[in-house]
Design a protein around this motif. Structure first.
Motif, short mmCIF file in Angstrom:
data_model
loop_
_atom_site.label_atom_id
_atom_site.label_comp_id
_atom_site.label_asym_id
_atom_site.label_seq_id
_atom_site.Cartn_x
_atom_site.Cartn_y
_atom_site.Cartn_z
N SER A 1 14.47 13.15 -6.89
CA SER A 1 14.05 14.38 -7.54
C SER A 1 13.67 15.36 -6.39
O SER A 1 14.27 16.40 -6.53
CB SER A 1 12.65 13.89 -8.19
N LYS A 2 13.56 14.89 -5.30
CA LYS A 2 13.33 15.87 -3.91
C LYS A 2 14.56 15.80 -3.48
O LYS A 2 14.82 15.35 -2.32
CB LYS A 2 12.25 15.22 -3.32
N GLU B 1 6.69 20.25 -5.19
CA GLU B 1 7.64 20.25 -6.53
C GLU B 1 6.36 19.92 -7.67
O GLU B 1 6.88 20.30 -8.72
CB GLU B 1 8.58 18.68 -6.33
N LEU B 2 5.34 19.35 -7.32
CA LEU B 2 4.27 19.16 -8.33
C LEU B 2 3.61 20.38 -9.07
O LEU B 2 3.02 20.20 -9.89
CB LEU B 2 3.34 18.11 -7.76
N ALA B 3 4.01 21.62 -8.73
CA ALA B 3 3.80 22.84 -9.20
C ALA B 3 4.53 23.17 -10.54
O ALA B 3 4.18 24.11 -11.24
CB ALA B 3 3.86 23.99 -8.15
N CYS C 1 8.44 3.78 -11.99
CA CYS C 1 7.42 3.90 -10.54
C CYS C 1 7.92 5.17 -9.79
O CYS C 1 9.06 5.60 -9.75
CB CYS C 1 7.39 2.70 -9.59
N ALA C 2 6.74 6.28 -9.91
CA ALA C 2 7.32 7.36 -9.16
C ALA C 2 6.26 7.40 -7.62
O ALA C 2 5.36 6.63 -7.56
CB ALA C 2 6.61 8.54 -9.98
N VAL C 3 7.35 7.98 -6.84
CA VAL C 3 6.52 8.23 -5.50
C VAL C 3 6.38 9.76 -5.14
O VAL C 3 7.23 10.38 -5.38
CB VAL C 3 7.58 7.51 -4.34
N VAL C 4 5.40 10.09 -4.66
CA VAL C 4 4.92 11.49 -4.37
C VAL C 4 4.90 11.43 -2.88
O VAL C 4 4.21 10.80 -1.99
CB VAL C 4 3.74 11.97 -4.79
N LEU D 1 3.18 19.77 3.06
CA LEU D 1 3.58 21.22 3.67
C LEU D 1 5.15 21.36 2.79
O LEU D 1 5.73 20.21 1.95
CB LEU D 1 4.40 21.00 5.02
N GLN D 2 5.42 22.53 2.45
CA GLN D 2 6.70 23.05 1.91
C GLN D 2 7.41 24.28 2.32
O GLN D 2 6.55 24.61 3.62
CB GLN D 2 6.22 23.41 0.13
#
Length: 278
Positions: A65-66, A148-150, A170-173, A178-179
């Motif tokens: 997703s990133k 991305e979580l915004a 399974c999700a990974v954050v 930093l963005q």
């Protein structure tokens, strides 16, 4: 692969990522470095897919997703035999090339085009729900950036995943804090990701995302947890591997000059020597 084998490989792949970026004239180098270990551990030790099984209906699914961290994905896919590394280097970001700056599902091993942030988790919820309802045994994984979580769609997906008890998801954050605009807590506060995901009904595992061993254990634990989707909060360092890049928002998207390239590669050599020859 053993933890030590993965650790050594991680440094060779970091070099490959930098070379891909140098050849293409740009890339999201900071996020590549923070997410690479998670991708490496997932593909080598946990993801049930190979270049021969990309059409198998029971294959595991992975979505980056990133998507702007695609150079790290290209490096890992090349090492796993999906892509040819020299071809990636020769054609990355060139006109007409399939090796664009975000995942391209015309390439083997890539499930969907991504990079429009907030889409990966909702799509993976659909994949996981389809697997459950069709009686398939595959698992679904996604990696998201913390900036991305915004996106509201992330939390709609999170709510749905828990509602349907998608323990095959399974999700990974990639929690590097930093963005492109700076520190995540200054742009849009994320506070405790552990508390937030737990409140949405997820099984939460929080780890040192720079640690191969911790990531390997987390993915194993996720596979054995029943009744809930799992999120791995991977606490990482943006630009991990070189002090020149680490924890600097300016390295979100940066093309090293020749001197910076030398420094980065020297730092990688020193870190590898310290970690792999203790």
């Amino acid at each position: 692969m053993t933890v030590q084998e993965l650790l050594k490989k991680s440094w060779s792949l970091r070099r490959n990522v930098v070379d891909i970026i140098m050849a293409g004239g740009g890339g999201h180098i900071g996020g590549d470095m923070s997410v690479l270990n998670a991708l490496l551990v997932l593909y080598k030790n946990h993801l049930n897919i190979s270049p021969e099984t990309t059409a198998d209906p029971n294959r595991d699914r992975f979505v980056l997703s990133k998507g702007h961290a695609v150079e790290a994905l290209y490096a890992v896919l090349s090492d796993c035999g999906f892509l040819d590394l020299e071809d990636v280097k020769a054609r990355f970001s060139k006109f007409g090339s399939p090796y664009i700056g975000h995942p391209n599902n015309k390439l083997p091993g890539i499930e969907m085009n991504s990079g429009s942030l907030g889409h990966g988790l909702p799509v993976c919820v659909g994949m996981a729900l389809a697997g459950k309802r069709s009686g398939k045994s595959y698992r679904v994984y996604t990696v998201m950036g913390d900036g991305e979580l915004a996106e509201g769609s992330v939390w709609e997906g999170a709510m749905a995943a828990a509602n349907y008890n998608l323990d095959n998801l399974c999700a990974v954050v990639d929690r590097n804090r930093l963005q492109i605009s700076g520190n995540t807590e200054d742009v849009m506060k994320l506070d405790s990701q552990e508390q937030r995901w737990a409140a949405f009904g997820w099984n939460v595992i929080s780890v040192d995302g720079n640690s191969i061993e911790a990531l390997d254990a987390a993915f194993t634990a996720a596979k054995h947890h029943a009744g809930q989707p799992t999120v791995i909060i991977s606490n990482t360092t943006k630009g991990y591997g070189s002090a020149l890049m680490e924890n600097k928002a300016s390295w979100h998207h940066h093309l090293p000059n020749d001197k910076e390239y030398e420094i980065i590669m020297h730092d990688f050599d020193e870190r590898e020597e310290a970690q792999c020859h203790e």
